[in-house]
Design a protein around this motif. Structure first.
Motif, PDB file in Angstrom:
ATOM      1  N   GLN A   3       0.836  -1.193   0.000  1.00  0.00           N
ATOM      2  CA  GLN A   3       0.000   0.000   0.000  1.00  0.00           C
ATOM      3  C   GLN A   3       0.871   1.242   0.000  1.00  0.00           C
ATOM      4  O   GLN A   3       1.850   1.322   0.734  1.00  0.00           O
ATOM      5  CB  GLN A   3      -0.900   0.026   1.228  1.00  0.00           C
ATOM      6  CG  GLN A   3      -2.143  -0.828   1.117  1.00  0.00           C
ATOM      7  CD  GLN A   3      -3.128  -0.547   2.219  1.00  0.00           C
ATOM      8  OE1 GLN A   3      -2.773  -0.496   3.385  1.00  0.00           O
ATOM      9  NE2 GLN A   3      -4.393  -0.366   1.862  1.00  0.00           N
ATOM     10  N   VAL A   5       0.195   5.227   0.641  1.00  0.00           N
ATOM     11  CA  VAL A   5      -0.851   6.114   1.152  1.00  0.00           C
ATOM     12  C   VAL A   5      -0.325   7.534   1.221  1.00  0.00           C
ATOM     13  O   VAL A   5       0.626   7.823   1.965  1.00  0.00           O
ATOM     14  CB  VAL A   5      -1.339   5.662   2.539  1.00  0.00           C
ATOM     15  CG1 VAL A   5      -2.418   6.613   3.053  1.00  0.00           C
ATOM     16  CG2 VAL A   5      -1.872   4.231   2.477  1.00  0.00           C
ATOM     17  N   GLU A   6      -0.956   8.416   0.438  1.00  0.00           N
ATOM     18  CA  GLU A   6      -0.571   9.818   0.424  1.00  0.00           C
ATOM     19  C   GLU A   6      -1.348  10.603   1.479  1.00  0.00           C
ATOM     20  O   GLU A   6      -2.471  10.242   1.833  1.00  0.00           O
ATOM     21  CB  GLU A   6      -0.854  10.454  -0.948  1.00  0.00           C
ATOM     22  CG  GLU A   6      -0.200   9.793  -2.131  1.00  0.00           C
ATOM     23  CD  GLU A   6      -1.105   8.797  -2.829  1.00  0.00           C
ATOM     24  OE1 GLU A   6      -0.907   8.530  -4.022  1.00  0.00           O
ATOM     25  OE2 GLU A   6      -2.040   8.280  -2.167  1.00  0.00           O
ATOM     26  N   SER A   7      -0.738  11.683   1.925  1.00  0.00           N
ATOM     27  CA  SER A   7      -1.403  12.615   2.825  1.00  0.00           C
ATOM     28  C   SER A   7      -0.784  13.986   2.642  1.00  0.00           C
ATOM     29  O   SER A   7       0.273  14.121   2.019  1.00  0.00           O
ATOM     30  CB  SER A   7      -1.279  12.161   4.286  1.00  0.00           C
ATOM     31  OG  SER A   7       0.076  12.125   4.683  1.00  0.00           O
ATOM     32  N   CYS A  22       4.077  10.256   1.505  1.00  0.00           N
ATOM     33  CA  CYS A  22       3.618   8.964   0.989  1.00  0.00           C
ATOM     34  C   CYS A  22       4.285   7.874   1.810  1.00  0.00           C
ATOM     35  O   CYS A  22       5.511   7.728   1.771  1.00  0.00           O
ATOM     36  CB  CYS A  22       3.972   8.816  -0.482  1.00  0.00           C
ATOM     37  SG  CYS A  22       3.637   7.163  -1.156  1.00  0.00           S
ATOM     38  N   SER A  25       3.688   0.603   2.846  1.00  0.00           N
ATOM     39  CA  SER A  25       3.641  -0.539   3.747  1.00  0.00           C
ATOM     40  C   SER A  25       3.517  -1.815   2.920  1.00  0.00           C
ATOM     41  O   SER A  25       3.114  -1.787   1.765  1.00  0.00           O
ATOM     42  CB  SER A  25       2.448  -0.418   4.697  1.00  0.00           C
ATOM     43  OG  SER A  25       1.234  -0.386   3.969  1.00  0.00           O
ATOM     44  N   THR A  78       9.131   6.243   3.502  1.00  0.00           N
ATOM     45  CA  THR A  78       8.297   7.401   3.210  1.00  0.00           C
ATOM     46  C   THR A  78       8.982   8.309   2.206  1.00  0.00           C
ATOM     47  O   THR A  78      10.203   8.494   2.261  1.00  0.00           O
ATOM     48  CB  THR A  78       8.015   8.197   4.498  1.00  0.00           C
ATOM     49  OG1 THR A  78       7.394   7.339   5.465  1.00  0.00           O
ATOM     50  CG2 THR A  78       7.095   9.381   4.219  1.00  0.00           C
ATOM     51  N   TYR A  95      -0.395  11.868  -6.990  1.00  0.00           N
ATOM     52  CA  TYR A  95      -0.223  10.435  -6.765  1.00  0.00           C
ATOM     53  C   TYR A  95       1.226  10.099  -6.468  1.00  0.00           C
ATOM     54  O   TYR A  95       2.143  10.557  -7.148  1.00  0.00           O
ATOM     55  CB  TYR A  95      -0.650   9.633  -7.993  1.00  0.00           C
ATOM     56  CG  TYR A  95      -2.113   9.769  -8.351  1.00  0.00           C
ATOM     57  CD1 TYR A  95      -2.540  10.762  -9.219  1.00  0.00           C
ATOM     58  CD2 TYR A  95      -3.058   8.897  -7.824  1.00  0.00           C
ATOM     59  CE1 TYR A  95      -3.876  10.897  -9.552  1.00  0.00           C
ATOM     60  CE2 TYR A  95      -4.398   9.012  -8.154  1.00  0.00           C
ATOM     61  CZ  TYR A  95      -4.799  10.014  -9.021  1.00  0.00           C
ATOM     62  OH  TYR A  95      -6.118  10.136  -9.344  1.00  0.00           O
ATOM     63  N   CYS A  96       1.402   9.273  -5.476  1.00  0.00           N
ATOM     64  CA  CYS A  96       2.696   8.691  -5.159  1.00  0.00           C
ATOM     65  C   CYS A  96       2.854   7.414  -5.985  1.00  0.00           C
ATOM     66  O   CYS A  96       1.875   6.678  -6.177  1.00  0.00           O
ATOM     67  CB  CYS A  96       2.702   8.389  -3.663  1.00  0.00           C
ATOM     68  SG  CYS A  96       4.000   7.323  -3.079  1.00  0.00           S
ATOM     69  N   GLY A 117      -0.350   4.987  -5.313  1.00  0.00           N
ATOM     70  CA  GLY A 117      -1.257   5.339  -4.245  1.00  0.00           C
ATOM     71  C   GLY A 117      -2.603   5.764  -4.805  1.00  0.00           C
ATOM     72  O   GLY A 117      -2.799   5.799  -6.026  1.00  0.00           O
ATOM     73  N   GLN A 118      -3.528   6.106  -3.914  1.00  0.00           N
ATOM     74  CA  GLN A 118      -4.884   6.485  -4.304  1.00  0.00           C
ATOM     75  C   GLN A 118      -5.002   7.970  -4.633  1.00  0.00           C
ATOM     76  O   GLN A 118      -5.992   8.384  -5.237  1.00  0.00           O
ATOM     77  CB  GLN A 118      -5.872   6.135  -3.198  1.00  0.00           C
ATOM     78  CG  GLN A 118      -6.015   4.627  -2.993  1.00  0.00           C
ATOM     79  CD  GLN A 118      -6.505   3.925  -4.242  1.00  0.00           C
ATOM     80  OE1 GLN A 118      -7.533   4.285  -4.807  1.00  0.00           O
ATOM     81  NE2 GLN A 118      -5.760   2.932  -4.713  1.00  0.00           N
ATOM     82  N   THR A 120      -4.051  12.297  -3.478  1.00  0.00           N
ATOM     83  CA  THR A 120      -4.485  13.310  -2.530  1.00  0.00           C
ATOM     84  C   THR A 120      -4.732  14.608  -3.297  1.00  0.00           C
ATOM     85  O   THR A 120      -3.938  14.977  -4.163  1.00  0.00           O
ATOM     86  CB  THR A 120      -3.454  13.506  -1.403  1.00  0.00           C
ATOM     87  OG1 THR A 120      -3.967  14.427  -0.433  1.00  0.00           O
ATOM     88  CG2 THR A 120      -2.116  14.021  -1.923  1.00  0.00           C
TER      89      THR A 120
END
Length: 126
Positions: A3, A5-7, A22, A25, A78, A95-96, A117-118, A120
């Motif tokens: 996975q 996951v961006e933020s 990003c 995992s 990260t 997107y990452c 990633g999905q 942000t």
């Protein structure tokens, strides 16, 4: 399961700054090229920045050179994108991405990256 996951996205005024993160995992990407892409409404996804496995080499799209900085912390699995002097035309979903097949060469094509990633949302108001 891998996975990404961006933020860190959000709404900011022109001239402002944001820092995207990003977190990866499910797999160690310490030996992989990582990148950031973006997609604005009605446009194709485009390369923004890339970084090689140890952070010693980076590459940027001409539109963000001098304003964005990509970095990574392999101990934390990260990667980051520091975005300064933001413009309304930077508005997009960011997107990452990871290219697990390369360590040094930073490719800029969508098909060169095999993990995503999905996204942000980053919105820059004028």
């Amino acid at each position: 399961q891998v996975q990404l996951v961006e933020s860190g996205g959000g709404l900011v005024q022109a001239g402002g700054s944001l820092r995207l993160s990003c977190v990866v995992s499910g797999r160690n990407f310490g030996a992989s090229v990582m990148g950031w892409f973006r997609q604005a409404p009605g446009k194709e996804r485009e390369f923004v920045a890339g970084i090689n496995w140890d952070g010693g080499r980076t590459q940027y799209a001409d539109s963000v050179k001098g304003r964005f900085t990509i970095s990574r912390d392999n101990a934390r699995n990260t990667e980051y994108l520091q975005m300064n002097s933001l413009k309304p035309e930077d508005t997009a979903v960011y997107y990452c991405a990871a290219d697990s097949r390369r360590t040094g060469y930073i490719a800029g094509g969508l098909n060169d990256y095999n993990y995503w990633g999905q996204g942000t949302q980053v919105t820059v108001s004028s």
